[in-house]
Design a protein around this motif. Structure first.
Motif, PDB file in Angstrom:
ATOM      1  N   GLU A 131       0.838  -1.197   0.000  1.00 39.67           N
ATOM      2  CA  GLU A 131       0.000   0.000   0.000  1.00 39.67           C
ATOM      3  C   GLU A 131       0.878   1.253   0.000  1.00 39.67           C
ATOM      4  OE1 GLU A 131      -3.208   0.280  -0.153  1.00 39.67           O
ATOM      5  OE2 GLU A 131      -4.126  -1.573   0.586  1.00 39.67           O
ATOM      6  N   LYS A 132       0.503   2.234  -0.785  1.00 40.81           N
ATOM      7  CA  LYS A 132       1.250   3.488  -0.850  1.00 40.81           C
ATOM      8  C   LYS A 132       1.312   4.173   0.514  1.00 40.81           C
ATOM      9  CE  LYS A 132       1.526   7.736  -3.614  1.00 40.81           C
ATOM     10  NZ  LYS A 132       0.874   8.519  -4.698  1.00 40.81           N
ATOM     11  N   GLU A 133       0.261   3.993   1.326  1.00 44.90           N
ATOM     12  CA  GLU A 133       0.218   4.660   2.633  1.00 44.90           C
ATOM     13  C   GLU A 133       1.322   4.184   3.557  1.00 44.90           C
ATOM     14  OE1 GLU A 133      -2.849   2.704   5.556  1.00 44.90           O
ATOM     15  OE2 GLU A 133      -3.805   2.992   3.620  1.00 44.90           O
ATOM     16  N   PHE A 134       1.811   2.943   3.357  1.00 43.12           N
ATOM     17  CA  PHE A 134       2.929   2.455   4.174  1.00 43.12           C
ATOM     18  C   PHE A 134       4.216   3.209   3.858  1.00 43.12           C
ATOM     19  CE2 PHE A 134       0.532  -1.756   4.316  1.00 43.12           C
ATOM     20  CZ  PHE A 134       0.063  -1.538   5.604  1.00 43.12           C
ATOM     21  N   LEU A 135       4.236   3.880   2.710  1.00 43.43           N
ATOM     22  CA  LEU A 135       5.414   4.636   2.317  1.00 43.43           C
ATOM     23  C   LEU A 135       5.327   6.104   2.707  1.00 43.43           C
ATOM     24  CD1 LEU A 135       5.865   3.202  -1.302  1.00 43.43           C
ATOM     25  CD2 LEU A 135       7.185   2.575   0.729  1.00 43.43           C
ATOM     26  N   ILE A 136       4.138   6.706   2.571  1.00 43.74           N
ATOM     27  CA  ILE A 136       4.074   8.171   2.658  1.00 43.74           C
ATOM     28  C   ILE A 136       3.272   8.719   3.832  1.00 43.74           C
ATOM     29  CG2 ILE A 136       4.436   8.465   0.183  1.00 43.74           C
ATOM     30  CD1 ILE A 136       1.445   9.042  -0.092  1.00 43.74           C
ATOM     31  N   LYS A 137       2.380   7.958   4.460  1.00 48.27           N
ATOM     32  CA  LYS A 137       1.599   8.542   5.561  1.00 48.27           C
ATOM     33  C   LYS A 137       2.524   8.821   6.741  1.00 48.27           C
ATOM     34  CE  LYS A 137      -3.345   7.871   5.305  1.00 48.27           C
ATOM     35  NZ  LYS A 137      -4.541   7.266   5.931  1.00 48.27           N
ATOM     36  N   LYS A 143      10.139   9.598   6.536  1.00 45.72           N
ATOM     37  CA  LYS A 143      11.326   9.630   7.405  1.00 45.72           C
ATOM     38  C   LYS A 143      12.598   9.764   6.576  1.00 45.72           C
ATOM     39  CE  LYS A 143       9.106   6.878  11.054  1.00 45.72           C
ATOM     40  NZ  LYS A 143       7.768   6.824  10.473  1.00 45.72           N
ATOM     41  N   THR A 144      12.617   9.123   5.420  1.00 44.81           N
ATOM     42  CA  THR A 144      13.775   9.232   4.532  1.00 44.81           C
ATOM     43  C   THR A 144      13.980  10.673   4.075  1.00 44.81           C
ATOM     44  OG1 THR A 144      13.427   6.973   3.735  1.00 44.81           O
ATOM     45  CG2 THR A 144      14.782   8.409   2.366  1.00 44.81           C
ATOM     46  N   TRP A 145      12.894  11.324   3.652  1.00 48.62           N
ATOM     47  CA  TRP A 145      13.015  12.717   3.205  1.00 48.62           C
ATOM     48  C   TRP A 145      13.420  13.622   4.372  1.00 48.62           C
ATOM     49  CZ3 TRP A 145      13.424  10.314  -0.748  1.00 48.62           C
ATOM     50  CH2 TRP A 145      12.435   9.792  -1.568  1.00 48.62           C
ATOM     51  N   ASP A 164      12.473  16.173  -6.957  1.00 46.13           N
ATOM     52  CA  ASP A 164      12.115  16.358  -5.551  1.00 46.13           C
ATOM     53  C   ASP A 164      10.593  16.299  -5.414  1.00 46.13           C
ATOM     54  OD1 ASP A 164      12.009  16.939  -2.887  1.00 46.13           O
ATOM     55  OD2 ASP A 164      13.023  18.876  -3.016  1.00 46.13           O
ATOM     56  N   ASN A 165      10.044  15.097  -5.256  1.00 41.00           N
ATOM     57  CA  ASN A 165       8.611  14.950  -5.033  1.00 41.00           C
ATOM     58  C   ASN A 165       8.358  13.888  -3.978  1.00 41.00           C
ATOM     59  OD1 ASN A 165       8.226  12.282  -6.384  1.00 41.00           O
ATOM     60  ND2 ASN A 165       8.802  13.428  -8.228  1.00 41.00           N
ATOM     61  N   VAL A 166       7.105  13.628  -3.689  1.00 40.66           N
ATOM     62  CA  VAL A 166       6.755  12.785  -2.543  1.00 40.66           C
ATOM     63  C   VAL A 166       7.184  11.336  -2.720  1.00 40.66           C
ATOM     64  CG1 VAL A 166       4.446  12.184  -3.376  1.00 40.66           C
ATOM     65  CG2 VAL A 166       4.889  12.288  -0.909  1.00 40.66           C
ATOM     66  N   MET A 167       7.394  10.883  -3.956  1.00 40.06           N
ATOM     67  CA  MET A 167       7.765   9.495  -4.191  1.00 40.06           C
ATOM     68  C   MET A 167       9.185   9.311  -4.725  1.00 40.06           C
ATOM     69  SD  MET A 167       5.261   7.484  -3.289  1.00 40.06           S
ATOM     70  CE  MET A 167       5.441   5.927  -4.172  1.00 40.06           C
ATOM     71  N   GLU A 168       9.880  10.387  -5.033  1.00 41.37           N
ATOM     72  CA  GLU A 168      11.212  10.235  -5.619  1.00 41.37           C
ATOM     73  C   GLU A 168      12.079  11.463  -5.355  1.00 41.37           C
ATOM     74  OE1 GLU A 168      13.355   9.591 -10.009  1.00 41.37           O
ATOM     75  OE2 GLU A 168      11.167   9.436  -9.801  1.00 41.37           O
ATOM     76  N   LYS A 169      13.351  11.222  -5.050  1.00 41.57           N
ATOM     77  CA  LYS A 169      14.357  12.274  -4.992  1.00 41.57           C
ATOM     78  C   LYS A 169      15.565  11.830  -5.824  1.00 41.57           C
ATOM     79  CE  LYS A 169      12.086  14.147  -1.397  1.00 41.57           C
ATOM     80  NZ  LYS A 169      11.111  15.221  -1.574  1.00 41.57           N
ATOM     81  N   LYS A 170      16.149  12.784  -6.538  1.00 45.92           N
ATOM     82  CA  LYS A 170      17.386  12.533  -7.265  1.00 45.92           C
ATOM     83  C   LYS A 170      18.390  13.594  -6.853  1.00 45.92           C
ATOM     84  CE  LYS A 170      19.362  11.707 -11.860  1.00 45.92           C
ATOM     85  NZ  LYS A 170      19.094  11.595 -13.323  1.00 45.92           N
ATOM     86  N   ILE A 171      19.532  13.159  -6.347  1.00 42.95           N
ATOM     87  CA  ILE A 171      20.549  14.071  -5.838  1.00 42.95           C
ATOM     88  C   ILE A 171      21.448  14.516  -6.983  1.00 42.95           C
ATOM     89  CG2 ILE A 171      22.394  14.379  -4.146  1.00 42.95           C
ATOM     90  CD1 ILE A 171      19.612  13.805  -2.947  1.00 42.95           C
ATOM     91  N   GLY A 172      21.601  15.823  -7.147  1.00 38.32           N
ATOM     92  CA  GLY A 172      22.441  16.358  -8.207  1.00 38.32           C
ATOM     93  C   GLY A 172      22.028  17.779  -8.554  1.00 38.32           C
ATOM     94  N   GLY A 190      10.141   5.459  -4.211  1.00 32.94           N
ATOM     95  CA  GLY A 190       9.120   4.625  -3.584  1.00 32.94           C
ATOM     96  C   GLY A 190       8.282   3.925  -4.635  1.00 32.94           C
ATOM     97  N   VAL A 191       7.948   2.653  -4.373  1.00 30.88           N
ATOM     98  CA  VAL A 191       7.160   1.863  -5.321  1.00 30.88           C
ATOM     99  C   VAL A 191       6.013   1.189  -4.584  1.00 30.88           C
ATOM    100  CG1 VAL A 191       7.178  -0.007  -7.007  1.00 30.88           C
ATOM    101  CG2 VAL A 191       9.232   1.386  -6.692  1.00 30.88           C
ATOM    102  N   SER A 192       4.783   1.496  -4.980  1.00 29.90           N
ATOM    103  CA  SER A 192       3.614   0.791  -4.455  1.00 29.90           C
ATOM    104  C   SER A 192       3.299  -0.360  -5.400  1.00 29.90           C
ATOM    105  CB  SER A 192       2.420   1.743  -4.355  1.00 29.90           C
ATOM    106  OG  SER A 192       1.245   1.029  -4.033  1.00 29.90           O
ATOM    107  N   ALA A 193       3.390  -1.584  -4.894  1.00 26.83           N
ATOM    108  CA  ALA A 193       3.237  -2.766  -5.756  1.00 26.83           C
ATOM    109  C   ALA A 193       1.861  -3.406  -5.614  1.00 26.83           C
ATOM    110  CB  ALA A 193       4.325  -3.782  -5.430  1.00 26.83           C
TER     111      ALA A 193
END
Length: 258
Positions: A131-137, A143-145, A164-172, A190-193
């Motif tokens: 579930e996506k909520e396990f990643l972002i709620k 916590k990662t961000w 830089d968004n709620v499901m992905e960050k790219k450093i550079g 983040g990947v909701s499967a």
């Protein structure tokens, strides 16, 4: 309350520069004590750079407590777990943690992505959940961000982000003259499967499964990912699944089989 009182100085021979070079070395390769005892780099990073919410009693024998933000306490369980993951990576194996509640698992898991992204160029870290909520709620990605923001505020480690968004960050960053992407070029995604474990196909990098005890198709998702991070004897990334087991109606069979 501080990492160093040295005045910022970018000269390569300055004490300030040497201090942060030493920290980077410890974060990547661990810290060895004079008697030979050591901790892996992941544990050094977690204990020293990953503040978390925790409970603190107001007085020794009182039940009145407050929720505070502070660095993790030093526990034997964390010492053993991070050594376990280090051995798994060295041997081309993977890991699993069938856990109880309240051991700070999501904070430990959240520390993996920032360490990889800030210190290993072109690296990829994936956090997967049913579930996506396990990643972002109140999940691992939030916590990662938060860790990336903390490091950007309090250290000289890489901080600029191309995505830089709620499901992905790219450093550079983008070169202002050529518009070319430069810097670490590492990603955390983040990947909701849910209903489609094949979303993990082709994800080469470290893959961490959140709450695999409530992931109905965890075995298929694991196998799909395994095919992406292994090619014969060559292993391209570490996979680790963690979650709380035994909850009624939680589709626990997959995690139990694993």
């Amino acid at each position: 309350g501080t990492y160093t009182l040295l005045h910022p100085n970018t000269h390569p021979l300055s004490e300030y520069k040497k201090f942060w070079q030493r920290e980077q070395e410890r974060i990547k390769n661990g810290m060895v004590r004079e008697d030979g005892e050591w901790i892996p780099g992941g544990l050094y990073f977690y204990w020293n750079y990953c503040p978390m919410e925790k409970t603190k009693r107001r007085k020794k024998h009182s039940k009145r407590s407050d929720r505070i933000v502070d660095f993790p306490d030093v526990f034997l369980g964390d010492y053993l777990f991070f050594h376990y993951l280090e051995q798994a990576r060295d041997e081309g194996q993977h890991g699993e943690l069938l856990k109880t509640r309240g051991i700070g698992w999501s904070y430990k898991q959240a520390s993996f992505g920032p360490r990889k992204a800030l210190f290993y160029q072109n690296s990829s870290t994936f956090y997967a959940a049913f579930e996506k909520e396990f990643l972002i709620k109140d999940g691992v990605l939030n916590k990662t961000w938060a860790y990336l923001d903390f490091l950007a505020q309090h250290t000289p480690f890489p901080r600029m982000r191309l995505t830089d968004n709620v499901m992905e960050k790219k450093i550079g960053y983008k070169d202002p003259k050529t518009n070319a992407e430069k810097g670490m070029l590492s990603t955390i995604i983040g990947v909701s499967a849910k209903d489609d474990p094949d979303k993990l196909r082709g994800k080469r990098g470290d893959i961490y499964f959140e709450e695999h005890g409530v992931f109905p198709q965890i075995k298929k998702a694991w196998q799909v990912s395994l095919d992406s991070v292994e090619d014969g004897e060559n292993v391209f990334g570490l996979m680790c699944a963690g979650g709380t087991g035994g909850t009624l109606g939680s589709n626990f069979e997959g995690a139990e089989d694993m």
